[in-house]
Design a protein around this motif. Structure first.
Motif, PDB file in Angstrom:
ATOM      1  N   GLU A 189       0.758  -1.199  -0.139  1.00 47.24           N
ATOM      2  CA  GLU A 189      -0.138  -0.091   0.224  1.00 47.24           C
ATOM      3  C   GLU A 189       0.833   1.412   0.033  1.00 47.24           C
ATOM      4  N   ASN A 190       2.210   1.274   0.415  1.00 42.81           N
ATOM      5  CA  ASN A 190       2.920   2.426   0.580  1.00 42.81           C
ATOM      6  C   ASN A 190       3.960   2.585  -0.681  1.00 42.81           C
ATOM      7  N   ASP A 191       3.716   1.792  -1.812  1.00 42.18           N
ATOM      8  CA  ASP A 191       4.573   1.507  -2.830  1.00 42.18           C
ATOM      9  C   ASP A 191       4.074   3.000  -3.613  1.00 42.18           C
ATOM     10  N   GLU A 192       5.399   3.728  -3.858  1.00 44.63           N
ATOM     11  CA  GLU A 192       5.180   4.829  -4.674  1.00 44.63           C
ATOM     12  C   GLU A 192       4.835   4.861  -6.025  1.00 44.63           C
ATOM     13  N   HIS A 193       4.880   3.753  -6.560  1.00 40.58           N
ATOM     14  CA  HIS A 193       4.478   3.291  -7.925  1.00 40.58           C
ATOM     15  C   HIS A 193       3.191   3.723  -8.157  1.00 40.58           C
ATOM     16  N   LEU A 194       2.280   3.504  -7.000  1.00 40.65           N
ATOM     17  CA  LEU A 194       1.000   3.787  -6.879  1.00 40.65           C
ATOM     18  C   LEU A 194       0.715   5.203  -7.427  1.00 40.65           C
ATOM     19  N   ASN A 195       1.478   6.139  -7.040  1.00 41.56           N
ATOM     20  CA  ASN A 195       1.199   7.466  -7.636  1.00 41.56           C
ATOM     21  C   ASN A 195       1.657   7.885  -8.942  1.00 41.56           C
ATOM     22  N   GLN A 196       2.092   6.908  -9.859  1.00 42.78           N
ATOM     23  CA  GLN A 196       2.484   7.293 -11.004  1.00 42.78           C
ATOM     24  C   GLN A 196       1.697   6.792 -12.205  1.00 42.78           C
ATOM     25  N   GLY A 197       1.577   7.109 -13.336  1.00 45.03           N
ATOM     26  CA  GLY A 197       0.937   6.844 -14.476  1.00 45.03           C
ATOM     27  C   GLY A 197      -0.343   6.099 -14.484  1.00 45.03           C
ATOM     28  N   ASP A 198      -0.432   5.332 -15.222  1.00 51.30           N
ATOM     29  CA  ASP A 198      -2.066   4.356 -15.390  1.00 51.30           C
ATOM     30  C   ASP A 198      -2.476   4.042 -14.225  1.00 51.30           C
ATOM     31  N   VAL A 199      -1.700   3.432 -13.292  1.00 52.65           N
ATOM     32  CA  VAL A 199      -2.343   2.712 -11.966  1.00 52.65           C
ATOM     33  C   VAL A 199      -3.060   3.921 -10.974  1.00 52.65           C
ATOM     34  N   ARG A 200      -2.950   4.989 -11.279  1.00 55.69           N
ATOM     35  CA  ARG A 200      -3.634   5.959 -10.442  1.00 55.69           C
ATOM     36  C   ARG A 200      -5.129   5.905 -10.728  1.00 55.69           C
ATOM     37  N   LEU A 207      -5.252  -3.500  -7.094  1.00 58.76           N
ATOM     38  CA  LEU A 207      -3.604  -3.382  -7.022  1.00 58.76           C
ATOM     39  C   LEU A 207      -3.002  -3.844  -5.769  1.00 58.76           C
ATOM     40  N   VAL A 208      -3.902  -3.322  -4.705  1.00 59.56           N
ATOM     41  CA  VAL A 208      -3.160  -3.413  -3.498  1.00 59.56           C
ATOM     42  C   VAL A 208      -3.535  -4.457  -2.415  1.00 59.56           C
ATOM     43  N   SER A 209      -2.528  -5.113  -1.960  1.00 56.58           N
ATOM     44  CA  SER A 209      -2.647  -6.207  -0.930  1.00 56.58           C
ATOM     45  C   SER A 209      -2.097  -6.082   0.352  1.00 56.58           C
ATOM     46  N   ALA A 210      -2.639  -6.186   1.421  1.00 54.14           N
ATOM     47  CA  ALA A 210      -2.288  -6.022   2.703  1.00 54.14           C
ATOM     48  C   ALA A 210      -0.640  -6.929   3.060  1.00 54.14           C
ATOM     49  N   LYS A 211       0.009  -6.656   4.236  1.00 64.01           N
ATOM     50  CA  LYS A 211       1.159  -7.517   4.422  1.00 64.01           C
ATOM     51  C   LYS A 211       2.288  -7.221   3.230  1.00 64.01           C
TER      52      LYS A 211
END
Ligand code: GLN
Length: 278
Positions: A189-200, A207-211
């Motif tokens: 959930e804290n992957d910075e990739h989530l704030n870039q490009g198409d995935v936003r 996309l996101v999974s716990a642990k």
């Protein structure tokens, strides 16, 4: 007067896209309802007022960062045209790796196959197009995704695919399969990739999974044994840094013939293993 060539030049405005030229080509093919080759044969063609207005609207959405597939409502996977919408992940070429591996596994002629978290139905429908004798079940927890996958199955006349709403194995008690595949959420959930490009623009649930991204993969690997025939296969997609843990987890859960595979970019992307006892 605005021509096709002039529209194509506007690719230079899409500074954040690493596929700017292709993006504009795809938007134009959508406006004219043609293929990309047409754009080159008819590059001097002038857009009429309605076409120009439509192109401008689509182009603005792309300028705002929205993925081309959401703008056109379509994405190709394994050469199949799939409808896409905001309720699911946009199918990725890397996921075709799972299809390539699944197609060469030693499986019965009428194999029972399960696609967990099917989204658009991409994995299930690609396999159905290659193996009309397989009996394929595609499940997703999201009712919108189930509706979309069912719509894609109808459009492609994939009569050997059944689509169900199910939270992973929740609705499948007592069923067994010869092959289980999944491209589950696996990003931390804290992957910075989530704030870039198409995935936003894509749903976090896909996309996101716990642990640290492992929770869903863990659940799938731990529970698959109950739903596989002896000698049946599990094939999962995962993050490029997750290969070692996922293959270890498969072995810990009794899987044999475990192997790790790389995507088109050479990154670890998929693992598979076989249920022991055959
Ligand atoms: N491979 C996708 C990405 O990194 C994520 C897919 C997924 O979470 N299943 O954008």
């Amino acid at each position: 007067m605005t021509t096709v060539t002039q529209c194509l030049r506007r690719a230079e405005e899409l500074v954040e896209s690493d596929s700017a030229r292709l993006d504009v080509e795809v938007l134009l093919t959508h406006v004219f309802n043609v293929d990309r080759a047409w754009l080159y044969s008819w590059s001097d063609r002038v857009l009429d007022a309605a076409q120009l207005e439509q192109f401008e609207a689509l182009f603005q959405r792309r300028l705002n960062g929205e993925p081309v597939a959401y703008i056109t409502g379509e994405k190709e996977f394994w050469s199949l045209p799939l409808a896409v919408n905001f309720s699911t992940l946009i199918p990725r070429p890397d996921t075709e790796l799972l299809i390539e591996h699944a197609l060469v596994l030693p499986l019965p002629e009428n194999a029972r196959v399960l696609d967990l978290g099917t989204g658009t139905g991409a994995i299930a429908l690609a396999l159905a197009s290659e193996k009309p004798n397989w009996q394929i079940t595609a499940v997703d927890v999201s009712p919108e995704a189930v509706a979309l996958a069912a719509c894609n199955a109808r459009n492609l006349e994939a009569s050997n695919v059944r689509v169900l709403q199910s939270d992973w194995f929740g609705a499948l008690r007592g069923e067994v399969f010869d092959l289980i595949l999944s491209n589950p959420p696996y990003i931390s959930e804290n992957d910075e990739h989530l704030n870039q490009g198409d995935v936003r623009f894509e749903p976090a649930t896909a996309l996101v999974s716990a642990k640290q991204g492992y929770a869903d993969l863990e659940k799938i690997i731990e529970d698959s044994g109950l739903y596989l025939n002896a000698g049946g296969w599990l094939v999962v997609e995962h993050g490029f840094q997750q290969g070692e843990k996922i293959t270890a987890l498969m072995r810990d859960n009794g899987f044999v013939e475990v192997s790790l595979h790389q995507d088109l970019g050479g990154n670890d992307r998929a693992s598979m293993g076989r249920k022991n006892g055959y």
